[in-house]
Design a protein around this motif. Sequence first.
Motif, mmCIF file in Angstrom:
data_model
loop_
_atom_site.group_PDB
_atom_site.id
_atom_site.type_symbol
_atom_site.label_atom_id
_atom_site.label_comp_id
_atom_site.label_asym_id
_atom_site.label_seq_id
_atom_site.Cartn_x
_atom_site.Cartn_y
_atom_site.Cartn_z
ATOM 1 N N ILE A 1 0.097 2.922 -2.223
ATOM 2 C CA ILE A 1 -1.121 2.414 -1.584
ATOM 3 C C ILE A 1 -2.115 1.958 -2.647
ATOM 4 O O ILE A 1 -2.707 0.882 -2.537
ATOM 5 C CB ILE A 1 -1.757 3.494 -0.681
ATOM 6 N N THR A 2 -2.285 2.767 -3.689
ATOM 7 C CA THR A 2 -3.253 2.412 -4.725
ATOM 8 C C THR A 2 -2.846 1.136 -5.451
ATOM 9 O O THR A 2 -3.700 0.323 -5.793
ATOM 10 C CB THR A 2 -3.434 3.560 -5.741
ATOM 11 N N HIS A 3 -1.551 0.952 -5.644
ATOM 12 C CA HIS A 3 -1.090 -0.291 -6.281
ATOM 13 C C HIS A 3 -1.345 -1.492 -5.377
ATOM 14 O O HIS A 3 -1.786 -2.544 -5.844
ATOM 15 C CB HIS A 3 0.399 -0.208 -6.626
ATOM 16 N N ARG A 4 -1.078 -1.334 -4.089
ATOM 17 C CA ARG A 4 -1.294 -2.441 -3.144
ATOM 18 C C ARG A 4 -2.758 -2.842 -3.036
ATOM 19 O O ARG A 4 -3.088 -4.019 -2.959
ATOM 20 C CB ARG A 4 -0.818 -2.048 -1.744
ATOM 21 N N LEU A 5 -3.631 -1.830 -2.980
ATOM 22 C CA LEU A 5 -5.055 -2.109 -2.779
ATOM 23 C C LEU A 5 -5.814 -2.309 -4.082
ATOM 24 O O LEU A 5 -6.965 -2.752 -4.067
ATOM 25 C CB LEU A 5 -5.703 -0.979 -1.966
ATOM 26 N N GLY A 6 -5.200 -1.956 -5.190
ATOM 27 C CA GLY A 6 -5.837 -2.148 -6.485
ATOM 28 C C GLY A 6 -6.999 -1.202 -6.745
ATOM 29 O O GLY A 6 -7.985 -1.583 -7.375
ATOM 30 N N ILE A 7 -6.896 0.025 -6.219
ATOM 31 C CA ILE A 7 -7.944 1.030 -6.438
ATOM 32 C C ILE A 7 -7.289 2.324 -6.908
ATOM 33 O O ILE A 7 -6.078 2.505 -6.787
ATOM 34 C CB ILE A 7 -8.760 1.289 -5.149
ATOM 35 N N GLY A 8 -8.102 3.226 -7.438
ATOM 36 C CA GLY A 8 -7.603 4.511 -7.894
ATOM 37 C C GLY A 8 -7.290 5.451 -6.746
ATOM 38 O O GLY A 8 -7.731 5.245 -5.614
ATOM 39 N N ARG A 9 -6.562 6.514 -7.053
ATOM 40 C CA ARG A 9 -6.147 7.446 -6.024
ATOM 41 C C ARG A 9 -7.335 8.158 -5.385
ATOM 42 O O ARG A 9 -7.402 8.317 -4.175
ATOM 43 C CB ARG A 9 -5.176 8.482 -6.597
ATOM 44 N N THR A 10 -8.295 8.580 -6.207
ATOM 45 C CA THR A 10 -9.467 9.270 -5.669
ATOM 46 C C THR A 10 -10.272 8.349 -4.761
ATOM 47 O O THR A 10 -10.705 8.763 -3.679
ATOM 48 C CB THR A 10 -10.351 9.804 -6.812
ATOM 49 N N SER A 11 -10.454 7.113 -5.174
ATOM 50 C CA SER A 11 -11.191 6.145 -4.340
ATOM 51 C C SER A 11 -10.446 5.888 -3.040
ATOM 52 O O SER A 11 -11.058 5.801 -1.971
ATOM 53 C CB SER A 11 -11.378 4.830 -5.084
ATOM 54 N N ALA A 12 -9.138 5.763 -3.126
ATOM 55 C CA ALA A 12 -8.329 5.526 -1.921
ATOM 56 C C ALA A 12 -8.456 6.698 -0.958
ATOM 57 O O ALA A 12 -8.666 6.496 0.241
ATOM 58 C CB ALA A 12 -6.870 5.310 -2.295
ATOM 59 N N TRP A 13 -8.362 7.921 -1.481
ATOM 60 C CA TRP A 13 -8.469 9.096 -0.615
ATOM 61 C C TRP A 13 -9.850 9.167 0.012
ATOM 62 O O TRP A 13 -9.990 9.465 1.199
ATOM 63 C CB TRP A 13 -8.190 10.377 -1.404
ATOM 64 N N ARG A 14 -10.890 8.895 -0.792
ATOM 65 C CA ARG A 14 -12.262 8.945 -0.293
ATOM 66 C C ARG A 14 -12.476 7.920 0.817
ATOM 67 O O ARG A 14 -13.083 8.213 1.851
ATOM 68 C CB ARG A 14 -13.226 8.684 -1.439
ATOM 69 N N ARG A 15 -11.977 6.708 0.622
ATOM 70 C CA ARG A 15 -12.118 5.660 1.652
ATOM 71 C C ARG A 15 -11.335 6.008 2.906
ATOM 72 O O ARG A 15 -11.783 5.761 4.026
ATOM 73 C CB ARG A 15 -11.665 4.317 1.093
ATOM 74 N N TRP A 16 -10.156 6.603 2.733
ATOM 75 C CA TRP A 16 -9.324 7.023 3.863
ATOM 76 C C TRP A 16 -10.036 8.112 4.663
ATOM 77 O O TRP A 16 -10.110 8.049 5.892
ATOM 78 C CB TRP A 16 -7.974 7.513 3.329
#
Length: 70
Positions: A19-34
Amino acid sequence: YEERRLVWLRAEGLPWKRITHRLGIGRTSAWRRWATALLKISVRLNAADEQKRSNNKMLNRRAGYVLERM
């Protein structure tokens, strides 16, 4: 749009790394947005449910305030 995509990718069971590779964001940012997206969904569903049960204006105002702040 990105929030919907993120929630669906997790719902499909895609690992965070992909997911982070697809969206181009870090794991923490991805989890926070989710987590924020799920919170928004929860607030909206609870407000809609409460509005159906009674016309509780105070709860609707509070839910609107939470959504505005996100």
